[in-house]
Motif scaffolding. Structure first.
Motif, PDB file in Angstrom:
ATOM      1  N   TYR A  35       0.752  -0.838  -0.147  1.00  0.00           N
ATOM      2  CA  TYR A  35      -0.113   0.086  -0.070  1.00  0.00           C
ATOM      3  C   TYR A  35       0.644   1.064  -0.127  1.00  0.00           C
ATOM      4  O   TYR A  35       2.051   0.890   0.969  1.00  0.00           O
ATOM      5  N   LYS A  37       1.745   4.477   1.662  1.00  0.00           N
ATOM      6  CA  LYS A  37       1.220   5.622   2.274  1.00  0.00           C
ATOM      7  C   LYS A  37       1.862   7.028   2.591  1.00  0.00           C
ATOM      8  O   LYS A  37       2.490   7.138   2.211  1.00  0.00           O
ATOM      9  N   GLN A  40       5.658   8.567   2.431  1.00  0.00           N
ATOM     10  CA  GLN A  40       7.027   7.446   1.276  1.00  0.00           C
ATOM     11  C   GLN A  40       7.417   8.549  -0.128  1.00  0.00           C
ATOM     12  O   GLN A  40       7.085   9.818  -0.127  1.00  0.00           O
ATOM     13  N   TYR A  65       5.276  11.658  -0.615  1.00  0.00           N
ATOM     14  CA  TYR A  65       3.807  11.924   0.007  1.00  0.00           C
ATOM     15  C   TYR A  65       3.585  12.500   1.008  1.00  0.00           C
ATOM     16  O   TYR A  65       4.262  12.121   1.959  1.00  0.00           O
ATOM     17  N   TYR A  70      -1.796  13.742   0.074  1.00  0.00           N
ATOM     18  CA  TYR A  70      -2.381  13.797   1.352  1.00  0.00           C
ATOM     19  C   TYR A  70      -3.848  13.915   1.287  1.00  0.00           C
ATOM     20  O   TYR A  70      -5.110  13.889   1.228  1.00  0.00           O
ATOM     21  N   ASP A  85      -9.173   7.778   3.995  1.00  0.00           N
ATOM     22  CA  ASP A  85      -7.578   7.679   4.608  1.00  0.00           C
ATOM     23  C   ASP A  85      -6.621   7.805   4.483  1.00  0.00           C
ATOM     24  O   ASP A  85      -5.550   8.095   5.395  1.00  0.00           O
ATOM     25  N   ILE A  87      -4.448   6.160   2.124  1.00  0.00           N
ATOM     26  CA  ILE A  87      -4.140   5.026   2.238  1.00  0.00           C
ATOM     27  C   ILE A  87      -3.913   4.628   0.970  1.00  0.00           C
ATOM     28  O   ILE A  87      -5.285   4.156   0.317  1.00  0.00           O
TER      29      ILE A  87
END
Length: 121
Positions: A35, A37, A40, A65, A70, A85, A87
């Motif tokens: 995944y 997140k 990263q 990221y 986000y 979320d 993710i």
């Protein structure tokens, strides 16, 4: 005679299956693709950012990221009835990849990202 007909039919069917598989198109992420997140960095994050940009978000593609990624990703998720979320798992990956990246017309982008974005297919 009948056995020869069956042999030819099996060979033809096998060749047809190979042709469909070869031409069928899009590469897919291998099972177990991690995944994506927050915090990263790398090509997978850049793929997420490209998908978000293709979806209309004004975001830099820098492979990091951070807050902008986000914010855009959670908005993308919320607007598509996904859990917001931040993710990228298989469900979010499906929406990013199949709805945007694969349709972008950028072959390099769609082929590279197909191996880095987790999807259900």
């Amino acid at each position: 005679m009948l056995s020869n007909l069956f042999k030819r039919g099996a060979v033809t069917a096998g060749a047809a299956c190979l042709a469909v598989a070869a031409l069928g198109g899009v590469a897919h992420a291998d099972p177990g693709v991690p995944y994506i997140k927050p915090s990263q960095r790398g090509d997978a994050v850049a793929c997420v950012q490209m998908g978000l940009r293709d979806a209309g978000y004004n975001i830099d593609v820098d492979g990091k990221y951070g807050t902008a990624t986000y914010t855009a990703l959670t908005d993308f998720q919320a607007n598509r009835s996904l859990q917001p979320d931040g993710i990228v798992g298989p469900r979010t990956g499906d929406r990013l990849y199949f709805d945007y990246l694969a349709k972008s017309g950028n072959v390099t982008q769609s082929e590279l990202c197909a191996t880095l974005i987790p999807t259900t297919r």
